[in-house]
Scaffold this motif. Structure first.
Motif, PDB file in Angstrom:
ATOM      1  N   GLY A  63      82.633  53.235  -9.203  1.00 28.76           N
ATOM      2  CA  GLY A  63      83.064  52.077  -9.971  1.00 28.76           C
ATOM      3  C   GLY A  63      81.897  51.254 -10.512  1.00 28.76           C
ATOM      4  N   ILE A  64      80.785  51.936 -10.787  1.00 33.68           N
ATOM      5  CA  ILE A  64      79.604  51.272 -11.324  1.00 33.68           C
ATOM      6  C   ILE A  64      79.082  52.039 -12.523  1.00 33.68           C
ATOM      7  CG2 ILE A  64      78.936  50.293  -9.076  1.00 33.68           C
ATOM      8  CD1 ILE A  64      76.848  52.532  -8.820  1.00 33.68           C
ATOM      9  N   SER A  65      78.132  51.435 -13.230  1.00 34.50           N
ATOM     10  CA  SER A  65      77.512  52.124 -14.382  1.00 34.50           C
ATOM     11  C   SER A  65      76.368  53.022 -13.882  1.00 34.50           C
ATOM     12  CB  SER A  65      76.973  51.097 -15.362  1.00 34.50           C
ATOM     13  OG  SER A  65      75.892  50.393 -14.781  1.00 34.50           O
ATOM     14  N   VAL A  66      75.942  53.902 -14.755  1.00 41.82           N
ATOM     15  CA  VAL A  66      74.798  54.762 -14.417  1.00 41.82           C
ATOM     16  C   VAL A  66      73.561  53.897 -14.184  1.00 41.82           C
ATOM     17  CG1 VAL A  66      73.258  56.604 -15.230  1.00 41.82           C
ATOM     18  CG2 VAL A  66      75.718  56.788 -15.606  1.00 41.82           C
ATOM     19  N   SER A  67      73.394  52.854 -14.978  1.00 47.28           N
ATOM     20  CA  SER A  67      72.217  51.995 -14.792  1.00 47.28           C
ATOM     21  C   SER A  67      72.259  51.314 -13.425  1.00 47.28           C
ATOM     22  CB  SER A  67      72.079  50.965 -15.918  1.00 47.28           C
ATOM     23  OG  SER A  67      73.194  50.115 -15.960  1.00 47.28           O
ATOM     24  N   GLU A  68      73.448  50.941 -12.959  1.00 48.38           N
ATOM     25  CA  GLU A  68      73.570  50.362 -11.614  1.00 48.38           C
ATOM     26  C   GLU A  68      73.275  51.414 -10.546  1.00 48.38           C
ATOM     27  OE1 GLU A  68      76.881  46.922 -11.639  1.00 48.38           O
ATOM     28  OE2 GLU A  68      77.570  48.851 -12.452  1.00 48.38           O
ATOM     29  N   LEU A  69      73.674  52.636 -10.802  1.00 50.28           N
ATOM     30  CA  LEU A  69      73.388  53.731  -9.871  1.00 50.28           C
ATOM     31  C   LEU A  69      71.879  53.943  -9.740  1.00 50.28           C
ATOM     32  CD1 LEU A  69      74.450  56.116  -8.116  1.00 50.28           C
ATOM     33  CD2 LEU A  69      74.428  57.491 -10.206  1.00 50.28           C
ATOM     34  N   LEU A  70      71.171  53.782 -10.847  1.00 48.49           N
ATOM     35  CA  LEU A  70      69.751  54.062 -10.870  1.00 48.49           C
ATOM     36  C   LEU A  70      68.871  52.850 -10.511  1.00 48.49           C
ATOM     37  CD1 LEU A  70      69.544  56.250 -14.085  1.00 48.49           C
ATOM     38  CD2 LEU A  70      69.713  57.006 -11.703  1.00 48.49           C
ATOM     39  N   GLU A  71      69.470  51.669 -10.455  1.00 45.57           N
ATOM     40  CA  GLU A  71      68.636  50.494 -10.209  1.00 45.57           C
ATOM     41  C   GLU A  71      68.019  50.517  -8.821  1.00 45.57           C
ATOM     42  OE1 GLU A  71      71.877  47.100  -8.782  1.00 45.57           O
ATOM     43  OE2 GLU A  71      71.283  47.188 -10.869  1.00 45.57           O
ATOM     44  N   ARG A  72      66.877  49.887  -8.725  1.00 44.03           N
ATOM     45  CA  ARG A  72      66.126  49.869  -7.462  1.00 44.03           C
ATOM     46  C   ARG A  72      66.368  48.597  -6.708  1.00 44.03           C
ATOM     47  NH1 ARG A  72      61.767  53.840  -7.128  1.00 44.03           N
ATOM     48  NH2 ARG A  72      62.050  55.181  -8.876  1.00 44.03           N
TER      49      ARG A  72
END
Length: 72
Positions: A63-72
């Motif tokens: 339930g998140i965006s790819v950018s949220e998945l990749l954020e550090r």
């Protein structure tokens, strides 16, 4: 650098999955991927390069965006 990115993705997927109390199989079903794809994604396999489509499916399952998945 590529190894760092793979390690980060692996850790992030494992962290998000654990927060939800999901098994790898449950994440695979939620993301419409096979179990082996999730296993490789979390295993930090040096020659495994996840496709954008795979990351999109995993992010959607969480339930998140790819950018949220990749954020550090």
């Amino acid at each position: 650098m590529a190894q760092d990115i793979r390690k980060h993705i692996s850790n992030r997927v494992r962290e998000l999955r654990a927060k939800r109390g999901w098994t790898q199989q449950e994440l695979a079903e939620a993301s419409e991927l096979d179990y082996k794809s999730i296993q490789r994604l979390e295993a930090k396999v040096p020659r495994f390069h996840p496709k954008v489509n795979t990351l999109e499916k995993v992010a959607k399952a969480f339930g998140i965006s790819v950018s949220e998945l990749l954020e550090r």
